[in-house]
Design an enzyme around this catalytic site. Structure first.
Site, mmCIF file in Angstrom:
data_model
loop_
_atom_site.group_PDB
_atom_site.id
_atom_site.type_symbol
_atom_site.label_atom_id
_atom_site.label_comp_id
_atom_site.label_asym_id
_atom_site.label_seq_id
_atom_site.Cartn_x
_atom_site.Cartn_y
_atom_site.Cartn_z
ATOM 1 N N ARG A 1 0.849 -1.195 0.000
ATOM 2 C CA ARG A 1 0.000 0.000 0.000
ATOM 3 C C ARG A 1 0.883 1.243 0.000
ATOM 4 O O ARG A 1 2.058 1.182 0.326
ATOM 5 C CB ARG A 1 -0.908 0.003 1.246
ATOM 6 C CG ARG A 1 -2.123 -0.914 1.108
ATOM 7 C CD ARG A 1 -3.099 -0.690 2.258
ATOM 8 N NE ARG A 1 -3.389 0.726 2.460
ATOM 9 C CZ ARG A 1 -3.180 1.383 3.612
ATOM 10 N NH1 ARG A 1 -2.680 0.789 4.660
ATOM 11 N NH2 ARG A 1 -3.478 2.660 3.713
ATOM 12 N N HIS B 1 7.476 8.360 17.167
ATOM 13 C CA HIS B 1 6.909 9.642 17.596
ATOM 14 C C HIS B 1 6.164 9.553 18.929
ATOM 15 O O HIS B 1 5.604 10.547 19.384
ATOM 16 C CB HIS B 1 5.950 10.156 16.514
ATOM 17 C CG HIS B 1 6.478 9.967 15.119
ATOM 18 N ND1 HIS B 1 7.640 10.558 14.681
ATOM 19 C CD2 HIS B 1 6.029 9.227 14.062
ATOM 20 C CE1 HIS B 1 7.873 10.188 13.420
ATOM 21 N NE2 HIS B 1 6.911 9.380 13.033
ATOM 22 N N ASP C 1 13.724 4.155 26.196
ATOM 23 C CA ASP C 1 14.375 3.643 27.406
ATOM 24 C C ASP C 1 15.117 2.336 27.129
ATOM 25 O O ASP C 1 16.200 2.100 27.676
ATOM 26 C CB ASP C 1 13.336 3.417 28.514
ATOM 27 C CG ASP C 1 12.858 4.726 29.148
ATOM 28 O OD1 ASP C 1 13.473 5.783 28.876
ATOM 29 O OD2 ASP C 1 11.870 4.690 29.909
ATOM 30 N N HIS D 1 14.500 6.114 8.607
ATOM 31 C CA HIS D 1 13.152 6.275 8.062
ATOM 32 C C HIS D 1 13.220 6.260 6.551
ATOM 33 O O HIS D 1 14.165 6.803 5.960
ATOM 34 C CB HIS D 1 12.508 7.584 8.535
ATOM 35 C CG HIS D 1 12.349 7.604 10.021
ATOM 36 N ND1 HIS D 1 11.383 6.878 10.660
ATOM 37 C CD2 HIS D 1 13.080 8.214 10.983
ATOM 38 C CE1 HIS D 1 11.511 7.050 11.964
ATOM 39 N NE2 HIS D 1 12.539 7.858 12.192
ATOM 40 N N ILE D 2 12.196 5.674 5.962
ATOM 41 C CA ILE D 2 12.111 5.594 4.500
ATOM 42 C C ILE D 2 11.795 6.975 3.937
ATOM 43 O O ILE D 2 12.425 7.439 2.994
ATOM 44 C CB ILE D 2 11.015 4.579 4.108
ATOM 45 C CG1 ILE D 2 11.393 3.181 4.621
ATOM 46 C CG2 ILE D 2 10.789 4.582 2.598
ATOM 47 C CD1 ILE D 2 10.245 2.184 4.622
ATOM 48 N N SER D 3 10.807 7.621 4.528
ATOM 49 C CA SER D 3 10.387 8.938 4.046
ATOM 50 C C SER D 3 11.127 10.046 4.799
ATOM 51 O O SER D 3 11.682 9.809 5.882
ATOM 52 C CB SER D 3 8.873 9.096 4.244
ATOM 53 O OG SER D 3 8.548 9.067 5.620
ATOM 54 N N ARG E 1 6.653 15.945 6.097
ATOM 55 C CA ARG E 1 5.319 15.392 6.315
ATOM 56 C C ARG E 1 4.620 16.096 7.494
ATOM 57 O O ARG E 1 5.011 17.182 7.892
ATOM 58 C CB ARG E 1 5.439 13.869 6.493
ATOM 59 C CG ARG E 1 6.088 13.200 5.262
ATOM 60 C CD ARG E 1 6.176 11.699 5.391
ATOM 61 N NE ARG E 1 4.855 11.088 5.445
ATOM 62 C CZ ARG E 1 4.655 9.810 5.807
ATOM 63 N NH1 ARG E 1 5.680 9.044 6.130
ATOM 64 N NH2 ARG E 1 3.439 9.318 5.826
ATOM 65 N N ARG F 1 5.007 14.013 12.879
ATOM 66 C CA ARG F 1 6.113 13.115 12.523
ATOM 67 C C ARG F 1 7.479 13.781 12.701
ATOM 68 O O ARG F 1 8.523 13.178 12.477
ATOM 69 C CB ARG F 1 5.977 12.631 11.074
ATOM 70 C CG ARG F 1 4.762 11.780 10.821
ATOM 71 C CD ARG F 1 4.772 11.200 9.420
ATOM 72 N NE ARG F 1 3.425 10.862 8.995
ATOM 73 C CZ ARG F 1 2.816 9.706 9.270
ATOM 74 N NH1 ARG F 1 3.435 8.767 9.945
ATOM 75 N NH2 ARG F 1 1.580 9.482 8.865
HETATM 76 O O1 CA2 Z 1 9.236 6.922 6.816
HETATM 77 C C1 CA2 Z 1 9.301 6.009 7.631
HETATM 78 O O2 CA2 Z 1 10.089 5.081 7.525
HETATM 79 C C2 CA2 Z 1 8.326 5.967 8.821
HETATM 80 O O3 CA2 Z 1 9.016 5.444 9.937
HETATM 81 C C3 CA2 Z 1 7.194 5.043 8.412
HETATM 82 C C4 CA2 Z 1 6.077 4.970 9.441
HETATM 83 C C5 CA2 Z 1 5.614 6.372 9.828
HETATM 84 O O4 CA2 Z 1 4.660 6.282 10.867
HETATM 85 C C6 CA2 Z 1 6.762 7.253 10.271
HETATM 86 O O5 CA2 Z 1 6.255 8.529 10.558
HETATM 87 C C7 CA2 Z 1 7.802 7.343 9.185
HETATM 88 C C8 CA2 Z 1 4.865 4.213 8.892
HETATM 89 C C9 CA2 Z 1 5.172 2.856 8.389
HETATM 90 C C10 CA2 Z 1 3.940 2.332 7.716
HETATM 91 O O6 CA2 Z 1 4.345 1.731 6.511
HETATM 92 C C11 CA2 Z 1 3.392 1.456 5.584
HETATM 93 C C12 CA2 Z 1 3.839 0.893 4.424
HETATM 94 C C13 CA2 Z 1 2.937 0.615 3.430
HETATM 95 C C14 CA2 Z 1 1.597 0.871 3.621
HETATM 96 C C15 CA2 Z 1 1.152 1.426 4.791
HETATM 97 C C16 CA2 Z 1 2.054 1.724 5.793
#
Ligand code: CA2
Length: 139
Positions: free
Chosen positions: A17, A77, A84, A97-99, A104, A108
């Site tokens: 997704r 977050h 801890d 983090h990927i993004s 954003r 975040r």
């Molecule tokens: O950017 C990142 O790696 C995050 O850690 C990803 C988290 C998000 O809550 C952080 O703020 C940033 C979310 C991971 C959820 O990954 C999904 C992948 C595909 C579809 C839905 C969610």
């Protein structure tokens, strides 16, 4: 050298997704590439949607591994418990983090983990993990 890749909640949905944010590859697929890239590193991978399981994993490897590359997902977050756990072990943790979370939503932008991590890498897609592993090698 032993390094754990540790993923938090919802990262099991990668590739399934929201490809515009997180790409089209599953983490299992990417992990194969990662292992091929770092043949001299003993890489292991663990993912959980549960905060307690992530804390337990940090405790389990946190006195014997050389590094943890952690994407705690949304717990980044919110989680004092994971912060801890990171403080309580000797193995250094690199937050990834990927993004680019700073591009954003404001919620975040705050990380409970950054102050207790060795460093932070974000915004490079799945390559963030590769850079995280490299950060332990090129010391
Ligand atoms: O950017 C990142 O790696 C995050 O850690 C990803 C988290 C998000 O809550 C952080 O703020 C940033 C979310 C991971 C959820 O990954 C999904 C992948 C595909 C579809 C839905 C969610």
């Amino acid at each position: 050298m032993k390094i754990l890749i540790l993923n938090g909640p919802n990262l099991n949905l990668l590739g399934k997704r929201e490809p515009e944010i997180y790409g089209t590859q599953t983490f299992e697929q990417y992990f194969e590439t990662l292992k091929e890239k770092f043949l001299n590193v003993e890489l292991t991978y663990f993912q959980s949607n549960s905060e307690g399981s992530l804390v337990d994993k940090i405790h389990e490897v946190g006195f014997s591994y050389d590094g943890i590359v952690m994407n705690a997902g949304a717990y980044t977050h919110t989680s004092v418990a994971i912060a801890d756990a990171i403080s309580g072990v000797t193995t250094p943790v690199v937050e990834v983090h990927i993004s680019n979370v700073h591009k954003r939503e404001a919620f975040r932008h705050k990380s409970f983990l950054s102050p207790v991590c060795k460093g932070v890498i974000l915004g490079f897609g799945l390559k963030s993990y590769e850079l995280g592993v490299e950060s332990f090698i090129s010391e």
